[in-house]
Design a protein around this motif. Structure first.
Motif, mmCIF file in Angstrom:
data_model
loop_
_atom_site.group_PDB
_atom_site.id
_atom_site.type_symbol
_atom_site.label_atom_id
_atom_site.label_comp_id
_atom_site.label_asym_id
_atom_site.label_seq_id
_atom_site.Cartn_x
_atom_site.Cartn_y
_atom_site.Cartn_z
ATOM 1 N N LEU A 64 4.590 0.180 1.197
ATOM 2 C CA LEU A 64 4.842 -0.667 2.355
ATOM 3 C C LEU A 64 3.937 -1.889 2.307
ATOM 4 N N PRO A 65 4.480 -3.071 2.666
ATOM 5 C CA PRO A 65 3.632 -4.263 2.671
ATOM 6 C C PRO A 65 2.695 -4.230 3.874
ATOM 7 N N ALA A 66 1.425 -4.563 3.661
ATOM 8 C CA ALA A 66 0.458 -4.624 4.755
ATOM 9 C C ALA A 66 0.406 -6.024 5.361
ATOM 10 N N VAL A 67 0.943 -7.013 4.645
ATOM 11 C CA VAL A 67 0.977 -8.387 5.141
ATOM 12 C C VAL A 67 2.396 -8.923 4.982
ATOM 13 N N ARG B 57 1.906 -14.781 10.501
ATOM 14 C CA ARG B 57 1.331 -13.781 9.605
ATOM 15 C C ARG B 57 1.161 -12.480 10.377
ATOM 16 N N LEU B 58 1.803 -11.443 9.905
ATOM 17 C CA LEU B 58 1.700 -10.110 10.497
ATOM 18 C C LEU B 58 0.876 -9.245 9.564
ATOM 19 N N VAL B 59 -0.237 -8.706 10.072
ATOM 20 C CA VAL B 59 -1.088 -7.817 9.291
ATOM 21 C C VAL B 59 -0.977 -6.430 9.904
ATOM 22 N N ILE B 60 -0.543 -5.476 9.104
ATOM 23 C CA ILE B 60 -0.355 -4.105 9.579
ATOM 24 C C ILE B 60 -1.613 -3.313 9.268
ATOM 25 N N ASP B 61 -2.286 -2.846 10.324
ATOM 26 C CA ASP B 61 -3.540 -2.114 10.173
ATOM 27 C C ASP B 61 -3.327 -0.623 9.968
ATOM 28 N N LYS B 62 -2.296 -0.075 10.601
ATOM 29 C CA LYS B 62 -2.122 1.380 10.575
ATOM 30 C C LYS B 62 -0.638 1.714 10.638
ATOM 31 N N GLN C 7 0.848 -1.194 0.000
ATOM 32 C CA GLN C 7 0.000 0.000 0.000
ATOM 33 C C GLN C 7 0.880 1.239 0.000
ATOM 34 N N THR C 8 0.382 2.295 -0.632
ATOM 35 C CA THR C 8 1.116 3.561 -0.651
ATOM 36 C C THR C 8 0.712 4.370 0.567
ATOM 37 N N ILE C 9 1.697 4.685 1.390
ATOM 38 C CA ILE C 9 1.477 5.489 2.589
ATOM 39 C C ILE C 9 2.520 6.594 2.586
#
Length: 95
Positions: free
Chosen positions: A51-54, A67-72, A44-46
Motif C-alpha cells: 500500500l502507498p503511504a504517500v 499530499r496525503l500521508v497515511i500514518d496507520k 509499504q507491506t501491511i
C-alpha cells in the motif's frame, strides 16, 4: 477508457508491478477540462499487501498539489457498537 469516455493512463513500475502514477481527465473549479495527476509513493507491506503511504494529487499545471500521508492502516478493527448508535437529541427547549 473509462465508461464516461474519458481516458486514464497508468504508469506501472517494471520491477514491482505497482502503480506509480495515474493521469486522467477531470474538470477544474470553473468546469474547464484539466489533467488530474496522482502519484503513489513510499509503498509499504501491511498484512501481505503493498500500500502507498504517500499519495500526491494535482489538477492542471501551475496548481498546488495535495499530499496525503497515511500514518496507520488497520484491517477490520474492533469497533464499539456505540459508534453506530443513533445520536441522542436534546429535547425541544423552545416550549
Amino acid at each position: 477508457m473509462l465508461p464516461s469516455g474519458a481516458m486514464r493512463h497508468v504508469w506501472v513500475d517494471a520491477q514491482t508491478y505497482l502503480e506509480t502514477k495515474v493521469e486522467r481527465e477531470g474538470r477544474g473549479t470553473l468546469g474547464q477540462p484539466v489533467t488530474v495527476t496522482i502519484y503513489y509513493r513510499d509503498y509499504q507491506t501491511i498484512e501481505h499487501l503493498q500500500l502507498p503511504a504517500v499519495i500526491e494529487t494535482s489538477a492542471g499545471t501551475g496548481q498546488a498539489s495535495d499530499r496525503l500521508v497515511i500514518d496507520k492502516v488497520q484491517f477490520n478493527p474492533k469497533l464499539d457498537d456505540g459508534l453506530f448508535a443513533r445520536p441522542v437529541v436534546a429535547a425541544d427547549r423552545s416550549r
